[in-house]
Design a protein around this motif. Structure first.
Motif, short mmCIF file in Angstrom:
data_model
loop_
_atom_site.label_atom_id
_atom_site.label_comp_id
_atom_site.label_asym_id
_atom_site.label_seq_id
_atom_site.Cartn_x
_atom_site.Cartn_y
_atom_site.Cartn_z
N LYS A 1 2.59 -8.73 -8.91
CA LYS A 1 3.99 -8.63 -8.51
C LYS A 1 4.60 -9.98 -8.16
O LYS A 1 5.81 -10.10 -8.06
CB LYS A 1 4.12 -7.66 -7.32
CG LYS A 1 3.74 -6.22 -7.66
CD LYS A 1 3.91 -5.32 -6.45
CE LYS A 1 3.53 -3.88 -6.78
NZ LYS A 1 3.69 -2.98 -5.61
N GLU B 1 -3.63 -11.71 -20.05
CA GLU B 1 -2.24 -11.60 -19.62
C GLU B 1 -1.90 -10.18 -19.19
O GLU B 1 -1.17 -9.97 -18.21
CB GLU B 1 -1.31 -12.04 -20.75
CG GLU B 1 0.17 -11.92 -20.41
CD GLU B 1 0.55 -12.62 -19.12
OE1 GLU B 1 1.51 -12.15 -18.47
OE2 GLU B 1 -0.08 -13.62 -18.75
N SER C 1 -0.32 -9.26 -15.70
CA SER C 1 1.07 -8.81 -15.75
C SER C 1 1.41 -7.86 -14.61
O SER C 1 2.58 -7.64 -14.30
CB SER C 1 1.36 -8.12 -17.10
OG SER C 1 1.32 -9.06 -18.14
N MET D 1 6.87 -14.55 -16.95
CA MET D 1 6.49 -13.47 -17.86
C MET D 1 7.11 -13.68 -19.24
O MET D 1 6.44 -13.49 -20.27
CB MET D 1 6.95 -12.13 -17.28
CG MET D 1 6.29 -11.76 -15.96
SD MET D 1 4.56 -11.32 -16.18
CE MET D 1 4.70 -9.85 -17.14
N ALA D 2 8.39 -14.07 -19.25
CA ALA D 2 9.07 -14.30 -20.53
C ALA D 2 8.41 -15.44 -21.29
O ALA D 2 8.25 -15.37 -22.52
CB ALA D 2 10.54 -14.61 -20.27
N TRP E 1 12.37 -21.07 -9.16
CA TRP E 1 11.93 -20.55 -10.46
C TRP E 1 11.57 -21.67 -11.43
O TRP E 1 10.64 -21.54 -12.23
CB TRP E 1 12.99 -19.64 -11.08
CG TRP E 1 14.25 -20.34 -11.50
CD1 TRP E 1 15.40 -20.48 -10.78
CD2 TRP E 1 14.47 -21.02 -12.75
NE1 TRP E 1 16.34 -21.20 -11.50
CE2 TRP E 1 15.79 -21.53 -12.70
CE3 TRP E 1 13.70 -21.24 -13.89
CZ2 TRP E 1 16.36 -22.25 -13.76
CZ3 TRP E 1 14.25 -21.95 -14.94
CH2 TRP E 1 15.56 -22.44 -14.87
N LEU F 1 4.46 -12.64 -9.99
CA LEU F 1 4.92 -13.34 -11.17
C LEU F 1 6.42 -13.09 -11.37
O LEU F 1 6.86 -11.94 -11.38
CB LEU F 1 4.15 -12.88 -12.41
CG LEU F 1 2.71 -13.35 -12.55
CD1 LEU F 1 2.10 -12.80 -13.82
CD2 LEU F 1 2.63 -14.87 -12.56
N ILE F 2 7.19 -14.15 -11.52
CA ILE F 2 8.62 -14.00 -11.74
C ILE F 2 8.88 -13.75 -13.22
O ILE F 2 8.04 -14.04 -14.08
CB ILE F 2 9.38 -15.25 -11.27
CG1 ILE F 2 8.91 -16.50 -12.04
CG2 ILE F 2 9.18 -15.46 -9.76
CD1 ILE F 2 9.72 -17.74 -11.71
N TRP F 3 10.08 -13.23 -13.51
CA TRP F 3 10.35 -12.82 -14.89
C TRP F 3 10.39 -14.02 -15.84
O TRP F 3 10.07 -13.89 -17.03
CB TRP F 3 11.66 -12.05 -14.96
CG TRP F 3 12.91 -12.87 -14.72
CD1 TRP F 3 13.57 -13.06 -13.55
CD2 TRP F 3 13.63 -13.61 -15.72
NE1 TRP F 3 14.66 -13.87 -13.74
CE2 TRP F 3 14.74 -14.22 -15.06
CE3 TRP F 3 13.47 -13.81 -17.09
CZ2 TRP F 3 15.65 -15.02 -15.73
CZ3 TRP F 3 14.38 -14.62 -17.76
CH2 TRP F 3 15.46 -15.21 -17.09
N GLN F 4 10.76 -15.21 -15.35
CA GLN F 4 10.78 -16.38 -16.23
C GLN F 4 9.38 -16.72 -16.74
O GLN F 4 9.21 -17.08 -17.91
CB GLN F 4 11.36 -17.59 -15.49
CG GLN F 4 12.86 -17.51 -15.22
CD GLN F 4 13.15 -16.91 -13.85
OE1 GLN F 4 12.31 -16.21 -13.28
NE2 GLN F 4 14.33 -17.18 -13.33
N TRP G 1 4.85 -14.15 -22.66
CA TRP G 1 4.97 -13.19 -23.76
C TRP G 1 5.67 -13.82 -24.97
O TRP G 1 5.39 -13.44 -26.11
CB TRP G 1 5.70 -11.94 -23.29
CG TRP G 1 4.80 -11.06 -22.47
CD1 TRP G 1 4.71 -11.01 -21.12
CD2 TRP G 1 3.82 -10.15 -22.96
NE1 TRP G 1 3.73 -10.12 -20.73
CE2 TRP G 1 3.18 -9.58 -21.83
CE3 TRP G 1 3.41 -9.75 -24.24
CZ2 TRP G 1 2.16 -8.63 -21.96
CZ3 TRP G 1 2.40 -8.81 -24.36
CH2 TRP G 1 1.78 -8.26 -23.23
#
Length: 278
Positions: free
Chosen positions: A233, A226, A230, A240-241, A60, A235-238, A244
């Motif tokens: 699939k 974006e 988005s 995305m965070a 990550w 893309l990791i949440w880190q 955004w």
């Protein structure tokens, strides 16, 4: 007064010469690196050395690091700078458009295989890609950003940090197994060339309202890009965070920097007064 203007012009001339020497120094370093990596054995050796670092870091963290060269992520970081330095808007747009033309053209023309297409033993972090390796788009974007700051600021620390940031992003593309060292060096060349070309255009002085319109439009373009990505699939949440968070930061900067509410109210008031006069 004429003496003052002459001294100021001479000072600007010395600053431009200093920047020119620094830029030529960067090109010289990358030229040497490019000549070395043209030798396939050296290119492979350097790839092995940097790619071998990957297992020592969480996936990550490497994904987050290499995403800093993504067009949306770095576009938002650049937008935050542009909000504070609106006179750079035209330069950034020119450099970005030029990069968007050069990088895909070179990728399609050479259609070079990526490391994953040729090597059996390789550390891959993130998406596995097999073609269009030369040059590295992430690296070009990072050095475009760094080059823009290089020519926009006189502070040596800012220049050093900007180039260092771009270099780390470029190296991360080797670590995650996406590019060869040769791709990284050419990506740096492309990014610096685009920034250098755009630096010839003078700073743009627009009204506060028009600056607000332009940065808001750029923010909306990045938001749309974006939203489209988005749904990926992979893309990791880190990541995305991060994206955004940058979107929210840029929106806040636009709102407070330009006093959007008061700016719109004043604009409507002026239009209403103009209509009443007619």
């Amino acid at each position: 007064m004429s003496i003052f203007l002459q001294a100021k012009a001479e000072g600007c001339s010395r600053q431009n010469k200093h920047q020119g020497r620094g830029f030529l120094g960067l090109l010289f370093i990358f030229s040497i690196g490019y000549l070395f990596t043209l030798e396939s054995s050296i290119n492979l050796y350097l790839f092995r050395q940097f790619n071998g670092i990957a297992p020592y870091f969480p996936d990550w963290s490497l994904t987050l690091l290499t995403d800093l060269g993504n067009g949306v992520t770095l576009g938002l970081i650049t937008l935050c700078f542009v909000i504070k330095r609106p006179e750079l808007i035209i330069r950034v747009l020119i450099a970005s458009v030029l990069s968007l033309i050069i990088v895909p053209t070179l990728k399609q023309y050479f259609d070079a295989p990526r490391p994953a297409a040729l090597l059996e033993v390789i550390n891959i972090v993130g998406e596995t890609r097999l073609n269009n390796s030369f040059p590295s788009g992430h690296t070009a974007t990072a050095f475009l950003f760094a080059g823009t700051l290089f020519f926009a600021y006189q502070c040596r620390n800012i220049k050093t940090l900007a180039i260092g940031f771009a270099a780390i992003v470029g190296l991360s593309r080797i670590i995650v197994g996406a590019h060869w060292p040769l791709d990284i060096i050419m990506g740096a060349f492309v990014g610096l060339f685009c920034a250098y070309f755009a630096a010839y255009f003078p700073y743009t002085k627009l009204s506060k309202f028009h600056n607000a319109i332009m940065v808001s439009f750029l923010w909306l373009v990045l938001l749309v890009c974006e939203l489209e990505k988005s749904f990926d699939k992979q893309l990791i949440w880190q990541v995305m965070a991060l994206r955004w968070g940058l979107l929210a930061t840029a929106a806040s900067l636009i709102w407070y920097q330009y006093d959007i509410k008061d700016l719109v109210s004043q604009r409507v008031k002026n239009k209403f007064m103009a209509v009443n006069k007619t």
